[in-house]
Design an enzyme around this catalytic site. Structure first.
Site, mmCIF file in Angstrom:
data_model
loop_
_atom_site.group_PDB
_atom_site.id
_atom_site.type_symbol
_atom_site.label_atom_id
_atom_site.label_comp_id
_atom_site.label_asym_id
_atom_site.label_seq_id
_atom_site.Cartn_x
_atom_site.Cartn_y
_atom_site.Cartn_z
ATOM 1 N N GLY A 12 1.228 -1.246 0.340
ATOM 2 C CA GLY A 12 0.232 0.046 -0.050
ATOM 3 C C GLY A 12 0.903 1.228 0.211
ATOM 4 O O GLY A 12 0.679 2.340 0.493
ATOM 5 N N THR A 14 1.077 2.933 -2.341
ATOM 6 C CA THR A 14 1.013 4.503 -3.468
ATOM 7 C C THR A 14 0.293 5.831 -2.519
ATOM 8 O O THR A 14 0.141 6.304 -3.381
ATOM 9 C CB THR A 14 -0.876 3.609 -3.895
ATOM 10 O OG1 THR A 14 -1.378 3.350 -3.657
ATOM 11 C CG2 THR A 14 0.535 2.318 -5.145
ATOM 12 N N GLY A 16 -0.388 7.932 1.403
ATOM 13 C CA GLY A 16 -0.473 8.037 2.714
ATOM 14 C C GLY A 16 0.851 7.090 3.746
ATOM 15 O O GLY A 16 1.859 7.714 3.367
ATOM 16 N N ASP A 59 -2.888 -7.044 -5.652
ATOM 17 C CA ASP A 59 -3.705 -6.600 -4.462
ATOM 18 C C ASP A 59 -3.310 -8.351 -3.777
ATOM 19 O O ASP A 59 -3.041 -8.804 -3.817
ATOM 20 C CB ASP A 59 -4.842 -7.168 -5.394
ATOM 21 C CG ASP A 59 -6.588 -7.339 -4.490
ATOM 22 O OD1 ASP A 59 -6.194 -6.520 -3.313
ATOM 23 O OD2 ASP A 59 -7.278 -6.507 -5.027
ATOM 24 N N VAL A 60 -3.235 -7.346 -1.962
ATOM 25 C CA VAL A 60 -2.744 -8.303 -1.089
ATOM 26 C C VAL A 60 -3.705 -9.391 -0.269
ATOM 27 O O VAL A 60 -4.181 -10.655 -0.752
ATOM 28 C CB VAL A 60 -2.627 -7.063 -0.230
ATOM 29 C CG1 VAL A 60 -1.012 -6.630 -0.320
ATOM 30 C CG2 VAL A 60 -3.364 -6.595 0.330
ATOM 31 N N TYR A 152 -14.686 -2.336 10.884
ATOM 32 C CA TYR A 152 -13.458 -2.270 10.795
ATOM 33 C C TYR A 152 -12.502 -2.279 12.267
ATOM 34 O O TYR A 152 -11.426 -2.568 12.237
ATOM 35 C CB TYR A 152 -12.808 -0.873 9.954
ATOM 36 C CG TYR A 152 -11.968 -0.609 10.248
ATOM 37 C CD1 TYR A 152 -10.764 -0.229 9.131
ATOM 38 C CD2 TYR A 152 -11.296 0.564 11.068
ATOM 39 C CE1 TYR A 152 -9.191 -0.212 9.427
ATOM 40 C CE2 TYR A 152 -10.240 1.450 11.375
ATOM 41 C CZ TYR A 152 -9.205 1.297 10.029
ATOM 42 O OH TYR A 152 -7.701 1.565 10.113
ATOM 43 N N LYS A 156 -8.798 -4.770 12.891
ATOM 44 C CA LYS A 156 -7.141 -4.075 13.503
ATOM 45 C C LYS A 156 -7.400 -4.268 14.914
ATOM 46 O O LYS A 156 -5.941 -5.038 15.535
ATOM 47 C CB LYS A 156 -7.899 -3.007 13.794
ATOM 48 C CG LYS A 156 -7.620 -1.908 12.049
ATOM 49 C CD LYS A 156 -6.372 -2.540 11.477
ATOM 50 C CE LYS A 156 -6.006 -0.997 9.873
ATOM 51 N NZ LYS A 156 -5.405 -1.498 9.736
ATOM 52 N N GLY A 183 -3.730 6.876 15.705
ATOM 53 C CA GLY A 183 -5.532 7.201 15.846
ATOM 54 C C GLY A 183 -5.635 7.970 14.608
ATOM 55 O O GLY A 183 -5.377 7.399 12.854
HETATM 56 P P1 NDP Z 1 -4.531 5.609 2.154
HETATM 57 O O1 NDP Z 1 -6.440 5.503 1.391
HETATM 58 O O2 NDP Z 1 -4.303 6.750 2.041
HETATM 59 O O3 NDP Z 1 -4.144 4.331 1.815
HETATM 60 C C1 NDP Z 1 -4.262 2.843 1.660
HETATM 61 C C2 NDP Z 1 -2.879 2.056 0.875
HETATM 62 O O4 NDP Z 1 -3.558 0.913 0.758
HETATM 63 C C3 NDP Z 1 -3.372 2.460 -0.806
HETATM 64 O O5 NDP Z 1 -1.970 2.775 -0.746
HETATM 65 C C4 NDP Z 1 -3.918 1.836 -1.170
HETATM 66 O O6 NDP Z 1 -3.844 1.215 -2.322
HETATM 67 C C5 NDP Z 1 -3.548 0.247 -0.206
HETATM 68 N N1 NDP Z 1 -5.131 -1.198 -0.885
HETATM 69 C C6 NDP Z 1 -5.573 -0.652 -0.244
HETATM 70 N N2 NDP Z 1 -6.399 -2.297 -0.577
HETATM 71 C C7 NDP Z 1 -5.068 -2.507 -1.292
HETATM 72 C C8 NDP Z 1 -5.582 -3.965 -2.089
HETATM 73 N N3 NDP Z 1 -6.243 -4.877 -1.708
HETATM 74 N N4 NDP Z 1 -4.250 -4.584 -2.396
HETATM 75 C C9 NDP Z 1 -3.104 -3.354 -2.207
HETATM 76 N N5 NDP Z 1 -2.646 -2.315 -1.597
HETATM 77 C C10 NDP Z 1 -4.265 -1.842 -0.612
HETATM 78 O O7 NDP Z 1 -5.040 5.317 3.573
HETATM 79 P P2 NDP Z 1 -4.117 5.557 5.161
HETATM 80 O O8 NDP Z 1 -2.163 5.228 4.847
HETATM 81 O O9 NDP Z 1 -4.088 5.446 5.464
HETATM 82 O O10 NDP Z 1 -3.726 3.533 5.265
HETATM 83 C C11 NDP Z 1 -2.850 2.726 5.176
HETATM 84 C C12 NDP Z 1 -3.062 1.610 6.780
HETATM 85 O O11 NDP Z 1 -2.903 2.418 7.956
HETATM 86 C C13 NDP Z 1 -4.295 1.057 7.097
HETATM 87 O O12 NDP Z 1 -4.006 -0.434 6.760
HETATM 88 C C14 NDP Z 1 -5.571 1.721 7.764
HETATM 89 O O13 NDP Z 1 -6.149 -0.066 7.852
HETATM 90 C C15 NDP Z 1 -4.263 2.012 8.101
HETATM 91 N N6 NDP Z 1 -4.782 2.947 9.535
HETATM 92 C C16 NDP Z 1 -4.869 4.462 9.381
HETATM 93 C C17 NDP Z 1 -5.100 5.540 9.789
HETATM 94 C C18 NDP Z 1 -5.717 6.629 9.899
HETATM 95 O O14 NDP Z 1 -6.618 7.520 10.374
HETATM 96 N N7 NDP Z 1 -5.401 7.221 7.922
HETATM 97 C C19 NDP Z 1 -5.574 5.038 11.155
HETATM 98 C C20 NDP Z 1 -4.828 3.955 11.551
HETATM 99 C C21 NDP Z 1 -3.984 3.004 10.816
HETATM 100 P P3 NDP Z 1 -5.190 1.866 -3.714
HETATM 101 O O15 NDP Z 1 -4.337 3.165 -3.797
HETATM 102 O O16 NDP Z 1 -4.347 0.543 -4.395
HETATM 103 O O17 NDP Z 1 -6.216 1.240 -2.802
HETATM 104 C C1 8X3 Z 2 -7.683 4.294 11.811
HETATM 105 C C2 8X3 Z 2 -8.404 5.184 12.921
HETATM 106 O O1 8X3 Z 2 -10.040 6.215 14.592
HETATM 107 O O2 8X3 Z 2 -10.420 6.457 12.528
HETATM 108 O O3 8X3 Z 2 -7.703 3.277 11.794
HETATM 109 O O4 8X3 Z 2 -10.310 4.470 13.199
HETATM 110 S S1 8X3 Z 2 -10.311 5.708 13.078
#
Ligand code: NDP
Ligand code: 8X3
Length: 251
Positions: A12, A14, A16, A59-60, A152, A156, A183
């Site tokens: 992932g 690409t 965040g 795709d994972v 969700y 987690k 968070g």
């Molecule tokens: P983004 O949506 O910005 O990034 C998510 C990434 O995961 C993207 O690169 C996306 O790629 C990839 N992804 C999603 N589904 C798949 C798949 N099936 N196969 C391969 N790649 C995939 O979100 P975040 O950076 O915030 O999320 C990253 C992780 O952090 C996640 O696990 C999320 O649950 C976790 N997280 C996020 C928080 C937040 O507040 N943002 C807080 C806590 C945890 P694509 O562009 O192809 O969809």
């Molecule tokens: C992402 C953080 O609080 O939106 O895991 O669930 S929250």
């Protein structure tokens, strides 16, 4: 390409947190394997990183594709030292008894099963070489459910248990296992959760200074760069005005 440099693989990458981790690890002297579903975004990222990056599109959720991608790595990219299991998402924010089962399937298949497939494909090599570090991206959402977070939060919580299990199973090896539990981090996360509703997504971060992907990448790097005898097992990283998954003070 400098083959002396250690290799990190980030799922992932690409967007965040994943993108930030890939960039930080690259800056810290790692060659990075960046993976995701969007080839164009991966290629753009790779262009900025040069020879010390390799892009893999898959795709994972697709176990065979993930296994094939790892098995077909060129020899000089095989010895992965750091695995960041980051790919994941939330879909929907509604009562469990009114939720969309398709969203549940996608979250469970990505956040739990995708993470397991990557772990199964990469960790045996770490064990064989006696070197490695797995960083799983969990969430504060895995500590306790919050209103409408149900499935969700469940995925987690599963990531937490699966990470603990891996740490236990690797305790006799030098491989370290870290769970990061962020968070509120402002990324594409909420836009994805609300199926592209950008206004609703923006509201999630109103009245609070949220974390950034870089904040989480800093934590990942801290764990990875800790001395070999130090295992950062878990880190909960919150915005200053967030106290838990449910308690957020907005001004
Ligand atoms: P983004 O949506 O910005 O990034 C998510 C990434 O995961 C993207 O690169 C996306 O790629 C990839 N992804 C999603 N589904 C798949 C798949 N099936 N196969 C391969 N790649 C995939 O979100 P975040 O950076 O915030 O999320 C990253 C992780 O952090 C996640 O696990 C999320 O649950 C976790 N997280 C996020 C928080 C937040 O507040 N943002 C807080 C806590 C945890 P694509 O562009 O192809 O969809
Ligand atoms: C992402 C953080 O609080 O939106 O895991 O669930 S929250």
């Amino acid at each position: 390409m400098n083959t002396q440099k250690p290799i990190a693989l980030v799922t992932g990458a690409t967007s965040g947190i994943g993108e930030a981790c890939a960039l930080r690890l690259h800056c810290a002297g790692y060659r990075v394997i960046i993976t995701g579903r969007n080839t164009e975004r991966l290629e753009t990222l790779k262009a900025g990183l040069g020879d010390d990056a390799l892009a893999l599109t898959f795709d994972v959720r697709d176990r065979e594709a993930a296994e094939t991608a790892i098995a077909s790595l060129p020899a000089e990219w095989r010895e992965i030292e750091v695995l960041v299991n980051n790919a994941g998402l939330a879909l929907g924010l509604e009562k469990e008894y009114e939720g969309d089962y398709r969203d549940w399937d996608t979250m469970i298949d990505t956040n739990i099963k995708g993470l397991l497939y990557m772990t199964r494909a990469i960790v045996p090599g770490m064990v064989e070489r006696g070197k490695g570090h797995v960083v799983n991206i969990g969430s504060v959402a895995g500590d306790a459910a919050y209103t409408n977070g149900n499935v969700y939060c469940g995925t987690k919580a599963a990531v937490k248990a699966i990470t603990d299990g891996l740490r236990i199973d690797l305790a006799e090896t030098p491989i370290r296992v870290t769970l990061l539990k962020p968070g509120l981090v402002e990324t594409r996360f909420s836009e994805v959760r609300f199926h592209g509703d950008t206004e609703r997504a923006a509201n999630v971060y109103k009245g609070i200074v949220p974390l950034t992907g870089d904040d989480i990448a800093d934590a990942a790097l801290y764990a990875v760069q800790a001395p070999a005898h130090v295992q950062i097992a878990e880190m909960l990283i919150l915005a200053t005005h967030q106290a838990s998954g449910s308690v957020i003070c907005r001004k």
